[in-house]
Enzyme design. Sequence first.
Site, PDB file in Angstrom:
ATOM      1  N   ASP A  36     -33.376 -15.115   9.058  1.00 16.79           N
ATOM      2  CA  ASP A  36     -33.900 -15.676  10.320  1.00 16.79           C
ATOM      3  C   ASP A  36     -35.044 -16.660  10.101  1.00 16.79           C
ATOM      4  OD1 ASP A  36     -35.671 -13.578   9.698  1.00 16.79           O
ATOM      5  OD2 ASP A  36     -35.673 -12.714  11.721  1.00 16.79           O
ATOM      6  N   SER A 126     -38.664  -0.643  15.323  1.00 14.60           N
ATOM      7  CA  SER A 126     -39.494   0.079  16.292  1.00 14.60           C
ATOM      8  C   SER A 126     -40.609  -0.832  16.817  1.00 14.60           C
ATOM      9  CB  SER A 126     -40.078   1.348  15.663  1.00 14.60           C
ATOM     10  OG  SER A 126     -40.705   1.057  14.436  1.00 14.60           O
ATOM     11  N   ASP A 171     -35.277  -9.655  15.285  1.00 19.86           N
ATOM     12  CA  ASP A 171     -35.441  -8.307  15.849  1.00 19.86           C
ATOM     13  C   ASP A 171     -35.727  -8.359  17.342  1.00 19.86           C
ATOM     14  OD1 ASP A 171     -35.262  -7.776  13.189  1.00 19.86           O
ATOM     15  OD2 ASP A 171     -37.335  -7.118  12.944  1.00 19.86           O
TER      16      ASP A 171
HETATM   17  C1  GLA Z   1     -37.575  -7.775   9.459  1.00 13.65           C
HETATM   18  C2  GLA Z   1     -38.101  -8.967  10.250  1.00 13.65           C
HETATM   19  C3  GLA Z   1     -36.947  -9.863  10.699  1.00 13.65           C
HETATM   20  C4  GLA Z   1     -36.020 -10.225   9.537  1.00 13.65           C
HETATM   21  C5  GLA Z   1     -35.640  -8.991   8.733  1.00 13.65           C
HETATM   22  C6  GLA Z   1     -34.894  -9.330   7.469  1.00 13.65           C
HETATM   23  O1  GLA Z   1     -36.812  -6.940  10.260  1.00 13.65           O
HETATM   24  O2  GLA Z   1     -38.829  -8.546  11.367  1.00 13.65           O
HETATM   25  O3  GLA Z   1     -37.476 -11.021  11.330  1.00 13.65           O
HETATM   26  O4  GLA Z   1     -36.605 -11.206   8.729  1.00 13.65           O
HETATM   27  O5  GLA Z   1     -36.786  -8.223   8.375  1.00 13.65           O
HETATM   28  O6  GLA Z   1     -33.667  -9.898   7.763  1.00 13.65           O
END
Ligand code: GLA
Length: 390
Positions: A36, A126, A171
């Site tokens: 991302d 979370s 996320d």
């Molecule tokens: C965490 C980060 C996301 C993403 C993932 C790995 O969850 O919050 O933004 O980078 O790691 O894919």
Amino acid sequence: MTNVELEKEFHKRFNREPERIFFCPGRVNLIGEHIDYNGGQVMPCAITSGTWLVLAHNADSVLRFECINFPENASIRLQSSYSKTGKEWFNYPLGMIDQLLQEGHAISGLDMLFYGNLPIGAGLSSSASIEVLTGFAFSEVFRLGITPKEIALLGKKVENEFIGVNSGIMDQFAVAMGKKDKAILLNCDTLEYEYIPFEIGEYVLAIINSNKQRTLAESRYNERFAECGAALKILRQEIEADFLCDITPEEFNSKKYLISDPVLQKRALHVVTENERVKQATIALKGGDLKQFGALMYASHQSLKELYEVSGKELDAIVDFCKTYPGCIGARMTGAGFGGCAIALIKKDGFKDFEAKLTEYYSGKVGYAPQVFASAIGGGVREEPFLKPH
Ligand code: GLA
């Protein structure tokens, strides 16, 4: 806990009737890991576990934070801005409130009770869940008119500016925009997205919590972020690209000699190949080719383990076991890594057997048991029906 139990608990703690209740899920990422913040495509989905917020207005110009999962409470006077204080859980909702204030929104006092059934810090988001939950609830309660997509973007700012993690948008977007039985194919550069039916027929999506406490996860995450930036800077001497994910694996192979540091080269190779895997996984899922989808999950894990180096012996033990288990067609770590959870596609009728055998194998290798559950794909952030008359 049921909604009615949460409402009762609110009454017990604040000695008054609650007014509204909100829910925000956690997420798993099916494929597209550490993509991302490199401007590529990811494929997360919301799950049915998450975080709840029961609240009522107060006339005291105070934000009261209580949580069933943690003993720390806070009572914070309304101010024009906030900054992070310590490591307590309420920094996440407070960070979102700070973003709302920075955007010029007017709020007043609230009594708030939070509760979550996501394992905390286990890679199921979370923190994104509680951030987006707070933003959504405030938008509804104070009629701020902020869309879930905008709340997701504010949540990313909370992580980046308030908490200090350089995370991407995946996320917060997944928990804000999730849809029942759908994976979200999200372009993290343009924020264009598409819902893809997650039809897995005779399989279930298993979530396996390694129960490994994540150590130094934030600083190691930021280190990966910096490594990608450094690799991109070098490649841009000869390739026009805004993000690593703008570069195809072929282009990368022809220019990788520019990167003399073998570690940076490995990091970039993971990113460009993982981005390509998401494209292939989309074709596989749309075409109903689950075996191919599963093979791509295994390949993703291998790359995260060897090139990106964010797995660990616990997550590897889970995936190693899955590879030998006849009813499993794919497995990988999910989320940031450094501990946390893995996901696997398991034949429905063999799920109990899988759980028992994996637990035995994992406990023997690691010294403690994992937590294994079958997950449904659920909807994004929402208000829940209020069950007690008020
Ligand atoms: C965490 C980060 C996301 C993403 C993932 C790995 O969850 O919050 O933004 O980078 O790691 O894919």
